[in-house]
Write a protein that holds these residues in place. Structure first.
Motif, PDB file in Angstrom:
ATOM      1  N   ASP A 173       5.802  -9.324  -0.262  1.00  0.00           N
ATOM      2  CA  ASP A 173       5.309  -8.030  -0.733  1.00  0.00           C
ATOM      3  C   ASP A 173       4.002  -8.160  -1.509  1.00  0.00           C
TER       4      ASP A 173
ATOM      5  N   ASP B 241       2.401  -2.806  -0.877  1.00  0.00           N
ATOM      6  CA  ASP B 241       3.614  -2.650  -0.064  1.00  0.00           C
ATOM      7  C   ASP B 241       4.755  -2.078  -0.903  1.00  0.00           C
ATOM      8  N   LEU B 242       4.979  -2.706  -2.040  1.00  0.00           N
ATOM      9  CA  LEU B 242       6.096  -2.329  -2.903  1.00  0.00           C
ATOM     10  C   LEU B 242       5.917  -0.928  -3.467  1.00  0.00           C
TER      11      LEU B 242
END
Length: 310
Positions: free
Chosen positions: A160, A164-165
């Motif tokens: 990640d 993304d997270l």
């Protein structure tokens, strides 16, 4: 409830959409940061939240500061029941906090009291957390210290980036914020004070914080690259110019390079760290577009023993 939504960046838009779709509440206005210069031409651009609100035909308030009298007067006229907040970007004074009958409720992207502050997702990745989440809480004068209404958890994946997270949390958190509004309205939710233990702070990541320390272990280098992506972007210095490091891969079977030392093969380029090497998958030279690390290395013709500046 009559809601005034406060938010600014793209990450706040899913929550606004969730509230607009609710059949239990009405978003009557949004509060966002003023238009800001962007792009090479530095033209003034409206925030993503303002753009979405305009598309939905909702009034948009853009105070220079949330203590501006004109803004406060308009907020009193609107008389919202509650003001949900996602990444608004300005501190709210007590005079503003006191206007909505049920307060301002923030969606924060951490499991409070962990990572209070402006960059909770980045700090979770930098720290190597395996689990994080989102919390809704009643805003008070302290920094992200108010009592919590609800939480959700989200696993941090080994590859990640912060981007993304944050994207996953933005969409999951939108549902949490909508459910929190429902619970406040029907009286089934009561905020619970945060515990005194477990507090950690997540200040904004500055550009200097994103500089890679090649003497650090490879795992730390990887976390800095992922934690600072997409912004401000991890970087190093090569031949006197800044080089952004977009992504790396841990190479556990290569420990022959000194910290910062670069070695290129036909199809790959590696850099030494305080432990084992990392492969530079994507880099971005100053003034150029991102490129594969191997292509960059071929172009600059790495000399034997050459290294990144400490």
């Amino acid at each position: 409830m009559r809601l005034v939504f406060a938010g600014t960046p793209e990450v706040a838009v899913p929550a606004l959409d969730a509230l607009l779709a609710s059949d239990r509440h009405e978003v009557v206005a949004v509060v966002t940061r003023p238009d800001a210069p962007a792009g090479r031409g530095r033209r003034l651009v409206v925030s993503p939240v303002a753009q979405r609100a305009e598309e939905a035909g909702i009034e948009v308030l853009k105070p220079a500061k949330p203590r501006d009298e004109d803004f406060l007067a308009r907020l009193r006229e609107i008389a919202p029941d509650c003001c949900p907040v996602v990444a608004y970007g300005a501190l709210l004074p007590k005079v503003a906090l006191d206007i909505p009958a049920r307060g301002w409720v923030n969606l924060h992207f951490s499991l409070l009291p962990a990572w209070r502050g402006a960059a909770p997702v980045q700090h979770a990745v930098l720290a190597g957390d395996e689990m994080t989440g989102a919390s809704t809480f009643l805003i008070e004068q302290g920094l992200d210290s108010g009592p919590v209404y609800g939480v959700l958890t989200e696993q941090v994946r080994p590859t990640d980036t912060s981007g993304d997270l944050l994207t996953r949390l933005a969409f999951a958190g939108a549902g949490l914020l909508a459910a929190t509004m429902d619970g406040i309205e029907d009286g089934t939710l009561r905020p619970v004070p945060q515990p005194a233990d477990g507090v950690s702070l997540a200040p904004k990541i500055e550009v200097e914080d994103a500089r890679i320390d090649w003497a650090a272990p490879a795992l730390r280098v990887d976390r800095v690259v992922r934690g600072c992506a997409p912004a401000p972007g991890a970087w190093t210095v090569f031949r006197g110019e800044r080089l952004k490091v977009k992504s790396v891969r841990l190479v556990t079977d290569r420990a022959d390079l000194a910290p910062g030392e670069i070695a290129a093969t036909k199809n790959a380029v590696f850099a030494g760290t305080g432990s084992h090497a990392v492969e530079l998958l994507w880099v971005q030279p100053q003034g150029k577009k991102p490129m594969a690390g191997a292509d960059w290395a071929r172009g600059v013709r790495i000399a034997a023993g050459e290294r990144f500046e400490a």
